[in-house]
Design a protein around this motif. Structure first.
Motif, PDB file in Angstrom:
ATOM      1  N   LYS A 119      44.859  56.494  38.778  1.00 34.50           N
ATOM      2  CA  LYS A 119      43.871  55.534  39.258  1.00 34.50           C
ATOM      3  C   LYS A 119      43.496  54.602  38.115  1.00 34.50           C
ATOM      4  CE  LYS A 119      40.294  58.956  38.297  1.00 34.50           C
ATOM      5  NZ  LYS A 119      39.231  59.810  38.827  1.00 34.50           N
ATOM      6  N   CYS A 121      41.074  52.411  35.761  1.00 32.21           N
ATOM      7  CA  CYS A 121      39.662  52.383  35.379  1.00 32.21           C
ATOM      8  C   CYS A 121      39.042  51.088  35.927  1.00 32.21           C
ATOM      9  CB  CYS A 121      39.550  52.428  33.859  1.00 32.21           C
ATOM     10  SG  CYS A 121      37.915  52.014  33.234  1.00 32.21           S
ATOM     11  N   HIS A 122      37.896  51.189  36.565  1.00 33.15           N
ATOM     12  CA  HIS A 122      37.314  49.989  37.160  1.00 33.15           C
ATOM     13  C   HIS A 122      36.703  49.088  36.103  1.00 33.15           C
ATOM     14  CE1 HIS A 122      33.693  52.420  36.721  1.00 33.15           C
ATOM     15  NE2 HIS A 122      32.964  51.360  36.949  1.00 33.15           N
ATOM     16  N   GLN A 123      36.595  49.597  34.863  1.00 31.80           N
ATOM     17  CA  GLN A 123      36.036  48.785  33.789  1.00 31.80           C
ATOM     18  C   GLN A 123      37.133  48.063  32.998  1.00 31.80           C
ATOM     19  OE1 GLN A 123      32.814  48.219  33.177  1.00 31.80           O
ATOM     20  NE2 GLN A 123      33.350  46.854  31.483  1.00 31.80           N
ATOM     21  N   GLY A 125      40.652  48.758  33.432  1.00 35.57           N
ATOM     22  CA  GLY A 125      41.887  48.605  34.186  1.00 35.57           C
ATOM     23  C   GLY A 125      43.028  49.497  33.728  1.00 35.57           C
ATOM     24  N   PRO A 143      34.002  55.626  39.235  1.00 35.04           N
ATOM     25  CA  PRO A 143      33.023  55.336  40.292  1.00 35.04           C
ATOM     26  C   PRO A 143      32.758  56.572  41.136  1.00 35.04           C
ATOM     27  CG  PRO A 143      35.027  54.005  40.531  1.00 35.04           C
ATOM     28  CD  PRO A 143      35.189  54.804  39.312  1.00 35.04           C
ATOM     29  N   GLU A 168      36.320  58.712  46.101  1.00 27.91           N
ATOM     30  CA  GLU A 168      36.649  57.391  45.570  1.00 27.91           C
ATOM     31  C   GLU A 168      36.483  56.385  46.692  1.00 27.91           C
ATOM     32  OE1 GLU A 168      40.156  57.395  42.462  1.00 27.91           O
ATOM     33  OE2 GLU A 168      40.359  58.954  43.955  1.00 27.91           O
ATOM     34  N   GLU A 170      37.162  53.204  47.006  1.00 22.18           N
ATOM     35  CA  GLU A 170      38.236  52.240  47.277  1.00 22.18           C
ATOM     36  C   GLU A 170      39.553  52.941  47.628  1.00 22.18           C
ATOM     37  OE1 GLU A 170      36.960  52.862  44.412  1.00 22.18           O
ATOM     38  OE2 GLU A 170      38.394  52.726  42.758  1.00 22.18           O
TER      39      GLU A 170
END
Ligand SMILES: [Zn+2]
Ligand SMILES: [Zn+2]
Length: 174
Positions: A119, A121-123, A125, A143, A168, A170
């Motif tokens: 996955k 990282c949403h911060q 990437g 998240p 998760e 998303e």
């Protein structure tokens, strides 16, 4: 010009030429011996190679250069090592948990069965292992993980297989 001096001059020149050719001949034999020794282990073939050069001189060198093994024993050894390393890296590449095909470390989804492998990282990437709750690159919690005082060790510890996966928002793999 005195014919005797001319004769002596020609004689001297011939002597030099012969001496040069003899030295060249010996040098070529020594070079061939060293060269074939680094390329072949078979003593009979070594003697044969030196004999070809010793008997045929310059044409012998040409023949030897054409038929000698292209790689030295050292190069052959390095080549084998490289092949083994390549083979090993192929064998060590991970398998997709969904279809069992070989996948790459950098893939986030299996291109064959669409199983999610990593996955982002949403911060920052960067790709994280699925069980990780904290990005090991920028320290941002995944998240859904609202534990602020989570330690790196806790975050990087893989979850037991039977445990519920981290929610998760998303992610949508049914
Ligand atoms: Zn797969
Ligand atoms: Zn990150």
């Amino acid at each position: 010009m005195d014919p005797l001096t001319t004769n002596n001059f020609i004689l001297g020149l011939t002597a030099w030429a012969i001496a040069f050719l003899v030295v060249l001949w010996i040098s070529l034999i020594i070079w061939t011996y060293r060269d074939i020794r680094s390329r072949l282990r078979d003593p009979l073939m070594r003697i044969l190679a030196v004999l070809v050069v010793a008997l045929l001189f310059l044409p012998g060198i040409v023949i030897y250069m054409i038929i000698r093994p292209p790689r030295t024993l050292e190069e052959e050894y390095q080549h084998t090592l490289e092949e083994e390393a390549l083979l090993q890296s192929i064998e060590e590449s991970p398998l997709c948990p969904g279809c069992g095909r070989r996948i790459r470390e950098t893939w986030s989804v299996c291109p064959n069965c669409y199983t999610k492998l990593k996955k982002p990282c949403h911060q920052c990437g960067k790709l994280m292992e699925l069980p990780w709750n904290l990005c090991p690159f920028c320290g941002t919690p995944a998240p859904g993980m609202r534990k602020e005082n989570i330690t790196m060790d806790d975050a990087l510890r893989p979850l037991p297989a039977e445990e519920e996966p981290i929610p998760e928002p998303e992610a949508d793999n049914t």
